[in-house]
Scaffold this motif. Structure first.
Motif, PDB file in Angstrom:
ATOM      1  N   MET A 153       0.827  -1.198   0.000  1.00  0.00           N
ATOM      2  CA  MET A 153       0.000   0.000   0.000  1.00  0.00           C
ATOM      3  C   MET A 153       0.869   1.260   0.000  1.00  0.00           C
ATOM      4  O   MET A 153       0.529   2.241  -0.649  1.00  0.00           O
ATOM      5  N   LEU A 154       1.974   1.206   0.749  1.00  0.00           N
ATOM      6  CA  LEU A 154       2.852   2.385   0.773  1.00  0.00           C
ATOM      7  C   LEU A 154       3.476   2.644  -0.590  1.00  0.00           C
ATOM      8  O   LEU A 154       3.605   3.788  -1.022  1.00  0.00           O
ATOM      9  N   GLY A 155       3.865   1.570  -1.271  1.00  0.00           N
ATOM     10  CA  GLY A 155       4.433   1.726  -2.604  1.00  0.00           C
ATOM     11  C   GLY A 155       3.424   2.302  -3.582  1.00  0.00           C
ATOM     12  O   GLY A 155       3.764   3.147  -4.428  1.00  0.00           O
ATOM     13  N   ALA A 156       2.181   1.835  -3.488  1.00  0.00           N
ATOM     14  CA  ALA A 156       1.132   2.360  -4.369  1.00  0.00           C
ATOM     15  C   ALA A 156       0.879   3.838  -4.086  1.00  0.00           C
ATOM     16  O   ALA A 156       0.731   4.648  -5.010  1.00  0.00           O
ATOM     17  N   GLY A 157       0.859   4.215  -2.812  1.00  0.00           N
ATOM     18  CA  GLY A 157       0.690   5.626  -2.457  1.00  0.00           C
ATOM     19  C   GLY A 157       1.839   6.474  -2.966  1.00  0.00           C
ATOM     20  O   GLY A 157       1.634   7.600  -3.440  1.00  0.00           O
ATOM     21  N   ASP A 158       3.047   5.929  -2.903  1.00  0.00           N
ATOM     22  CA  ASP A 158       4.215   6.655  -3.408  1.00  0.00           C
ATOM     23  C   ASP A 158       4.118   6.855  -4.915  1.00  0.00           C
ATOM     24  O   ASP A 158       4.431   7.928  -5.423  1.00  0.00           O
ATOM     25  N   MET A 159       3.672   5.840  -5.636  1.00  0.00           N
ATOM     26  CA  MET A 159       3.543   5.968  -7.088  1.00  0.00           C
ATOM     27  C   MET A 159       2.480   7.000  -7.461  1.00  0.00           C
ATOM     28  O   MET A 159       2.664   7.775  -8.406  1.00  0.00           O
ATOM     29  N   VAL A 160       1.379   7.038  -6.729  1.00  0.00           N
ATOM     30  CA  VAL A 160       0.361   8.059  -6.980  1.00  0.00           C
ATOM     31  C   VAL A 160       0.960   9.448  -6.753  1.00  0.00           C
ATOM     32  O   VAL A 160       0.763  10.375  -7.549  1.00  0.00           O
ATOM     33  N   SER A 161       1.739   9.583  -5.688  1.00  0.00           N
ATOM     34  CA  SER A 161       2.405  10.852  -5.401  1.00  0.00           C
ATOM     35  C   SER A 161       3.361  11.243  -6.525  1.00  0.00           C
ATOM     36  O   SER A 161       3.402  12.406  -6.944  1.00  0.00           O
ATOM     37  N   VAL A 162       4.115  10.284  -7.040  1.00  0.00           N
ATOM     38  CA  VAL A 162       5.047  10.565  -8.138  1.00  0.00           C
ATOM     39  C   VAL A 162       4.287  11.039  -9.372  1.00  0.00           C
ATOM     40  O   VAL A 162       4.674  12.009 -10.025  1.00  0.00           O
ATOM     41  N   TYR A 163       3.197  10.360  -9.711  1.00  0.00           N
ATOM     42  CA  TYR A 163       2.424  10.752 -10.891  1.00  0.00           C
ATOM     43  C   TYR A 163       1.820  12.147 -10.726  1.00  0.00           C
ATOM     44  O   TYR A 163       1.807  12.943 -11.665  1.00  0.00           O
ATOM     45  N   ILE A 164       1.329  12.458  -9.544  1.00  0.00           N
ATOM     46  CA  ILE A 164       0.754  13.786  -9.318  1.00  0.00           C
ATOM     47  C   ILE A 164       1.829  14.857  -9.439  1.00  0.00           C
ATOM     48  O   ILE A 164       1.631  15.885 -10.092  1.00  0.00           O
ATOM     49  N   ARG A 165       2.990  14.622  -8.816  1.00  0.00           N
ATOM     50  CA  ARG A 165       4.071  15.610  -8.916  1.00  0.00           C
ATOM     51  C   ARG A 165       4.543  15.778 -10.351  1.00  0.00           C
ATOM     52  O   ARG A 165       4.801  16.898 -10.806  1.00  0.00           O
ATOM     53  N   HIS A 166       4.648  14.667 -11.095  1.00  0.00           N
ATOM     54  CA  HIS A 166       5.059  14.751 -12.491  1.00  0.00           C
ATOM     55  C   HIS A 166       4.034  15.554 -13.300  1.00  0.00           C
ATOM     56  O   HIS A 166       4.411  16.397 -14.126  1.00  0.00           O
ATOM     57  N   LEU A 167       2.762  15.315 -13.059  1.00  0.00           N
ATOM     58  CA  LEU A 167       1.710  16.053 -13.747  1.00  0.00           C
ATOM     59  C   LEU A 167       1.793  17.547 -13.445  1.00  0.00           C
ATOM     60  O   LEU A 167       1.693  18.381 -14.347  1.00  0.00           O
ATOM     61  N   LEU A 168       2.005  17.896 -12.186  1.00  0.00           N
ATOM     62  CA  LEU A 168       2.083  19.313 -11.816  1.00  0.00           C
ATOM     63  C   LEU A 168       3.288  19.991 -12.459  1.00  0.00           C
ATOM     64  O   LEU A 168       3.197  21.139 -12.900  1.00  0.00           O
ATOM     65  N   VAL A 169       4.416  19.288 -12.531  1.00  0.00           N
ATOM     66  CA  VAL A 169       5.596  19.853 -13.204  1.00  0.00           C
ATOM     67  C   VAL A 169       5.281  20.085 -14.675  1.00  0.00           C
ATOM     68  O   VAL A 169       5.615  21.135 -15.234  1.00  0.00           O
ATOM     69  N   GLN A 170       4.641  19.127 -15.321  1.00  0.00           N
ATOM     70  CA  GLN A 170       4.304  19.267 -16.734  1.00  0.00           C
ATOM     71  C   GLN A 170       3.327  20.416 -16.977  1.00  0.00           C
ATOM     72  O   GLN A 170       3.435  21.122 -17.975  1.00  0.00           O
ATOM     73  N   LEU A 171       2.379  20.605 -16.076  1.00  0.00           N
ATOM     74  CA  LEU A 171       1.409  21.687 -16.236  1.00  0.00           C
ATOM     75  C   LEU A 171       2.045  23.060 -16.081  1.00  0.00           C
ATOM     76  O   LEU A 171       1.598  24.031 -16.707  1.00  0.00           O
TER      77      LEU A 171
END
Length: 92
Positions: free
Chosen positions: A1-19
């Motif tokens: 579960m922690l790994g899945a939460g970390d991956m969601v966090s990575v995707y959100i941060r990547h999206l915000l950088v791209q935006l």
């Protein structure tokens, strides 16, 4: 579960950088961001293991959490212009 939460966090941060990145430099910013994320994971794992071996696992978690909160709060105070308050296409 922690790994899945970390991956969601990575995707959100990547999206915000791209935006927030202009179109003409988006690829370069994405590449540099990926290098820094990869390096920070390796350095973070080393640092966490070193501190846990030095002071114990529970104190290492407490120290790491406190340091993370301190740095995040200090950064928002020192560099308020870097704070992202809204998405770029939102109107005031």
């Amino acid at each position: 579960m922690l790994g899945a939460g970390d991956m969601v966090s990575v995707y959100i941060r990547h999206l915000l950088v791209q935006l927030q990145t202009p179109d003409d430099i988006r690829g370069r910013v994405s590449a540099v961001n990926a290098v820094f994320i990869g390096a920070s994971n390796e350095l973070g794992e080393f640092e966490s293991g070193f501190v846990a071996a030095w002071v114990g696992a529970i104190p290492a978690v407490v120290i790491g959490g406190g340091a993370t909160l301190f740095v995040a709060l200090a950064w928002t105070r020192l560099f308020p212009e870097q704070r992202m308050n809204r998405f770029p296409d939102q109107e005031e």
